[in-house]
Design an enzyme around this catalytic site. Structure first.
Site, PDB file in Angstrom:
ATOM      1  N   GLU A 279      54.111  51.821  36.870  1.00 44.28           N
ATOM      2  CA  GLU A 279      55.167  50.806  36.901  1.00 44.28           C
ATOM      3  C   GLU A 279      56.187  51.075  35.808  1.00 44.28           C
ATOM      4  O   GLU A 279      55.960  51.901  34.919  1.00 44.28           O
ATOM      5  CB  GLU A 279      54.594  49.397  36.768  1.00 44.28           C
ATOM      6  CG  GLU A 279      53.756  49.155  35.538  1.00 44.28           C
ATOM      7  CD  GLU A 279      53.041  47.790  35.581  1.00 44.28           C
ATOM      8  OE1 GLU A 279      53.475  46.895  34.860  1.00 44.28           O
ATOM      9  OE2 GLU A 279      52.063  47.640  36.333  1.00 44.28           O
TER      10      GLU A 279
ATOM     11  N   ASN B 155      58.387  49.180  32.773  1.00 45.58           N
ATOM     12  CA  ASN B 155      58.604  47.980  31.972  1.00 45.58           C
ATOM     13  C   ASN B 155      60.069  47.977  31.555  1.00 45.58           C
ATOM     14  O   ASN B 155      60.500  48.823  30.769  1.00 45.58           O
ATOM     15  CB  ASN B 155      57.689  47.962  30.751  1.00 45.58           C
ATOM     16  CG  ASN B 155      56.208  47.980  31.147  1.00 45.58           C
ATOM     17  OD1 ASN B 155      55.438  48.761  30.628  1.00 45.58           O
ATOM     18  ND2 ASN B 155      55.829  47.147  32.093  1.00 45.58           N
TER      19      ASN B 155
ATOM     20  N   GLY C  17      50.826  44.682  34.022  1.00 44.38           N
ATOM     21  CA  GLY C  17      50.108  44.431  32.782  1.00 44.38           C
ATOM     22  C   GLY C  17      48.677  43.981  32.984  1.00 44.38           C
ATOM     23  O   GLY C  17      48.071  43.442  32.069  1.00 44.38           O
ATOM     24  N   GLY C  18      48.120  44.206  34.167  1.00 48.67           N
ATOM     25  CA  GLY C  18      46.698  43.930  34.380  1.00 48.67           C
ATOM     26  C   GLY C  18      46.394  42.559  34.950  1.00 48.67           C
ATOM     27  O   GLY C  18      45.266  42.280  35.327  1.00 48.67           O
TER      28      GLY C  18
ATOM     29  N   LYS D 101      56.228  45.484  42.292  1.00 50.62           N
ATOM     30  CA  LYS D 101      55.516  46.753  42.094  1.00 50.62           C
ATOM     31  C   LYS D 101      55.448  47.580  43.377  1.00 50.62           C
ATOM     32  O   LYS D 101      55.394  48.813  43.316  1.00 50.62           O
ATOM     33  CB  LYS D 101      54.101  46.495  41.560  1.00 50.62           C
ATOM     34  CG  LYS D 101      54.041  45.598  40.326  1.00 50.62           C
ATOM     35  CD  LYS D 101      54.873  46.132  39.173  1.00 50.62           C
ATOM     36  CE  LYS D 101      55.151  45.061  38.142  1.00 50.62           C
ATOM     37  NZ  LYS D 101      56.156  45.423  37.146  1.00 50.62           N
TER      38      LYS D 101
ATOM     39  N   ARG E 174      62.111  46.679  29.546  1.00 48.95           N
ATOM     40  CA  ARG E 174      62.350  46.007  28.268  1.00 48.95           C
ATOM     41  C   ARG E 174      61.945  46.962  27.158  1.00 48.95           C
ATOM     42  O   ARG E 174      61.400  48.030  27.412  1.00 48.95           O
ATOM     43  CB  ARG E 174      61.460  44.753  28.190  1.00 48.95           C
ATOM     44  CG  ARG E 174      59.984  45.109  28.330  1.00 48.95           C
ATOM     45  CD  ARG E 174      59.025  44.004  27.962  1.00 48.95           C
ATOM     46  NE  ARG E 174      57.676  44.501  27.828  1.00 48.95           N
ATOM     47  CZ  ARG E 174      56.811  44.691  28.811  1.00 48.95           C
ATOM     48  NH1 ARG E 174      57.162  44.415  30.059  1.00 48.95           N
ATOM     49  NH2 ARG E 174      55.608  45.164  28.581  1.00 48.95           N
TER      50      ARG E 174
ATOM     51  N   LYS F   2      46.052  44.888  43.586  1.00 53.89           N
ATOM     52  CA  LYS F   2      47.035  44.471  42.592  1.00 53.89           C
ATOM     53  C   LYS F   2      48.047  43.515  43.210  1.00 53.89           C
ATOM     54  O   LYS F   2      48.383  43.650  44.385  1.00 53.89           O
ATOM     55  CB  LYS F   2      47.780  45.689  42.024  1.00 53.89           C
ATOM     56  CG  LYS F   2      46.896  46.690  41.309  1.00 53.89           C
ATOM     57  CD  LYS F   2      47.714  47.823  40.703  1.00 53.89           C
ATOM     58  CE  LYS F   2      46.800  48.774  39.937  1.00 53.89           C
ATOM     59  NZ  LYS F   2      47.554  49.854  39.266  1.00 53.89           N
TER      60      LYS F   2
ATOM     61  N   GLU G  95      45.383  50.211  45.767  1.00 51.99           N
ATOM     62  CA  GLU G  95      45.445  51.600  45.303  1.00 51.99           C
ATOM     63  C   GLU G  95      44.028  52.120  45.171  1.00 51.99           C
ATOM     64  O   GLU G  95      43.105  51.359  44.900  1.00 51.99           O
ATOM     65  CB  GLU G  95      46.091  51.688  43.900  1.00 51.99           C
ATOM     66  CG  GLU G  95      47.571  51.480  43.864  1.00 51.99           C
ATOM     67  CD  GLU G  95      48.097  51.498  42.429  1.00 51.99           C
ATOM     68  OE1 GLU G  95      47.509  52.186  41.572  1.00 51.99           O
ATOM     69  OE2 GLU G  95      49.083  50.804  42.183  1.00 51.99           O
TER      70      GLU G  95
HETATM   71  C1  MV4 Z   1      44.920  51.171  37.626  1.00 54.67           C
HETATM   72  C2  MV4 Z   1      43.772  51.700  37.001  1.00 54.67           C
HETATM   73  C3  MV4 Z   1      43.015  52.607  37.701  1.00 54.67           C
HETATM   74  N1  MV4 Z   1      43.370  52.971  38.955  1.00 54.67           N
HETATM   75  N2  MV4 Z   1      45.237  51.569  38.868  1.00 54.67           N
HETATM   76  C4  MV4 Z   1      46.143  48.137  34.121  1.00 54.67           C
HETATM   77  C5  MV4 Z   1      47.487  47.618  33.738  1.00 54.67           C
HETATM   78  C6  MV4 Z   1      48.343  47.797  34.935  1.00 54.67           C
HETATM   79  N3  MV4 Z   1      49.603  48.338  34.543  1.00 54.67           N
HETATM   80  C7  MV4 Z   1      47.589  48.718  35.834  1.00 54.67           C
HETATM   81  N4  MV4 Z   1      46.325  48.990  35.224  1.00 54.67           N
HETATM   82  C8  MV4 Z   1      45.453  49.896  35.754  1.00 54.67           C
HETATM   83  N5  MV4 Z   1      45.720  50.292  37.013  1.00 54.67           N
HETATM   84  C9  MV4 Z   1      44.476  52.451  39.497  1.00 54.67           C
HETATM   85  N6  MV4 Z   1      44.827  52.836  40.734  1.00 54.67           N
HETATM   86  C10 MV4 Z   1      43.496  51.304  35.695  1.00 54.67           C
HETATM   87  C11 MV4 Z   1      44.340  50.385  35.081  1.00 54.67           C
HETATM   88  C12 MV4 Z   1      44.035  50.031  33.732  1.00 54.67           C
HETATM   89  C13 MV4 Z   1      42.874  49.314  33.402  1.00 54.67           C
HETATM   90  C14 MV4 Z   1      41.987  48.860  34.366  1.00 54.67           C
HETATM   91  C15 MV4 Z   1      40.833  48.167  34.002  1.00 54.67           C
HETATM   92  C16 MV4 Z   1      40.565  47.921  32.660  1.00 54.67           C
HETATM   93  C17 MV4 Z   1      41.442  48.347  31.688  1.00 54.67           C
HETATM   94  C18 MV4 Z   1      42.594  49.044  32.038  1.00 54.67           C
HETATM   95  C19 MV4 Z   1      43.465  49.479  31.044  1.00 54.67           C
HETATM   96  C20 MV4 Z   1      44.593  50.174  31.388  1.00 54.67           C
HETATM   97  C21 MV4 Z   1      44.874  50.455  32.736  1.00 54.67           C
END
Ligand code: MV4
Length: 438
Positions: free
Chosen positions: A286, A288, A163-164, A116, A290, A157, A199
């Site tokens: 990001e 994905n 994907g969290g 990432k 696929r 992260k 971030e």
């Molecule tokens: C974040 C964010 C807020 N600020 N990054 C979640 C999945 C992954 N792809 C990145 N994600 C997130 N990144 C920043 N800088 C919020 C999410 C996020 C999320 C965070 C907490 C609870 C539920 C979420 C659902 C979708 C995305």
């Protein structure tokens, strides 16, 4: 055209891929673990090979067993589906090195996008806006300095995450050192890569993703966006297209930058670019590399078969569709139906009628094994407007009857009727804000 395709997956997505292959005239080979002998994908494929014991590492994640099954059945290509080995550069490489086609981008592109930190850097270089943030961070002192620079709250992260998985939100300096140590340990345990980065945390952005198809030679098509903000513990529950929060102008800017990125990467196949959207700003998150579970909403609004285009892109370096001719029409919504318990399906009544699609591997008499993903069906509707799509989804959910196992059908009915969801004005904190901490 290839003659035979092995599907290195199970359940709903395996069934979905078999259906397109039938229409393309490609013979299919299903694989199954000893828990999956009676699965629908085994029944629908032209041939089926047992690849091991129920735990995924011994079957659906066993690269050598999958490759041997493909070689022994004289398959030309392997489709990894979603999850499992779908974003494994090592598997893609193994498949290629043995003279078979991997249905996905080339392994070096998978590697780049799987990191990432590297993906953010690449996206930034090609002019995509990214969230304020850092490269990989060495220690908690460096983390502290970076966090104070960009301001709290921040999110830690894993470089190999996505994907969290392995994310930590930090709201003040006093919680930082501890969370940094925990995040690093989690990253090491989950991904064998201890690198993390930081971030600035956005409180309630929308999760918006663009669906792309690319032939690897500069032909890149965008099939609109999907809004996936309704998530419970990082599991998507509802996806829709278009996004209620994306204007035509924002869609244009997002698509233009997405096409540039995929063209520069010489991306081949189907892929998704995830963005966070806050007001009229969007930030690359990001890629994905696929096809995704929620691809049907994009298929319905653009009248395309994404799996067909993906297979043609990866086996013949061509797309059937014309990127300039893609039109978005109407509104599509998908509800994921998840099993809350294992057990035998004693009764199944499937919704139908205008604008309704039911993608599933369930049949009456099937017994759900306890080993795999809990998603059992996707109910997707398409209508001329969001309001009519919502009414259609209510109608379709009321027709659906699954007996013998507990499912989340009622919760889906509740959300579809809930006033904030209906208003279209929500971000990724919607589920937690509406239903309490999950
Ligand atoms: C974040 C964010 C807020 N600020 N990054 C979640 C999945 C992954 N792809 C990145 N994600 C997130 N990144 C920043 N800088 C919020 C999410 C996020 C999320 C965070 C907490 C609870 C539920 C979420 C659902 C979708 C995305």
């Amino acid at each position: 055209m290839i003659k035979r395709l092995l599907i290195a997956n199970r359940g709903e997505i395996a069934v979905r891929i078999i259906r397109t292959c039938r229409e393309l005239g490609i013979k299919t080979v299903a694989v199954y673990s000893t828990a999956d002998q009676d699965c629908l994908h085994v029944r629908l494929a032209d041939k089926a090979v047992c690849i091991g014991l129920p735990p995924s590492p011994q079957s659906y994640l066993n690269r050598d067993n999958l490759l041997m099954a493909a070689i022994n059945t004289n398959s030309d290509a392997i489709h990894p589906g979603v999850g499992f080995l779908s974003e494994s550069a090592a598997f893609a490489r193994l498949v290629r090195d043995n003279g078979l086609i991997f249905i996905g981008p080339n392994p070096d592109v998978i590697d780049l996008l799987g990191d990432k930190v590297q993906a953010r850097k690449t996206a930034h270089e090609f002019g995509l806006p990214i969230t304020p943030g850092t490269a990989a961070i060495a220690d908690s002192d460096a983390a502290c300095k970076a966090a104070l620079d960009m301001g709290f709250p921040i999110i830690i992260k894993a470089a190999s995450g996505g994907g969290g998985k392995g994310m930590r939100i930090v709201r003040s300096e006093s919680e930082l050192a501890e969370n940094f140590t925990l995040a690093t340990a989690e990253a090491e345990a989950n991904f064998s890569d201890r690198r993390v980065y930081i971030e600035r945390f956005l409180e309630n952005p929308r999760h918006v993703e663009l669906q792309l198809l690319a032939d690897g030679n500069g032909k890149v098509a965008v099939l609109g966006e999907r809004d996936c903000s309704v998530q419970k513990r990082h599991q998507k529950l509802i996806e829709e297209s278009p996004s209620p929060g994306v204007t035509a102008e924002m869609r244009e800017r997002m698509s233009e930058s997405a096409i540039r990125l995929f063209r520069e990467l010489k991306y081949q196949g189907a892929g998704t670019i995830e963005f966070l959207v806050e007001g009229d700003a969007f930030y690359f998150m990001e890629v994905n590399a696929r096809v995704q579970v929620e691809h049907p909403v994009s298929e319905l609004i653009t009248n395309t078969d994404i799996i067909r285009e993906q297979i043609l892109a990866c086996t013949e370096a061509r797309l059937e569709l014309d990127p300039a001719a893609v039109r978005v029409s109407g509104w599509a919504i998908e509800c994921r139906i998840n099993a809350l318990t294992p057990g035998r399906i004693t009764r199944l009544e499937v919704p139908g009628g205008p604008g309704v699609r039911f993608d599933s591997f369930l049949y009456a008499g099937y017994t759900m094994p306890p080993y795999y993903d809990s998603m059992v069906a996707k109910l997707i509707v398409h209508a001329p407007s969001r309001e009519r799509a919502l009414r259609r989804m209510e109608r379709a959910l009321s027709e659906l009857c699954i007996e013998g196992i507990k499912t989340n059908q009622q919760e889906q009915q509740y959300i579809i009727e809930e006033k904030v969801f209906r208003s279209g004005s929500f971000g990724n904190a919607y589920y937690t804000q509406t239903f309490g901490v999950p």
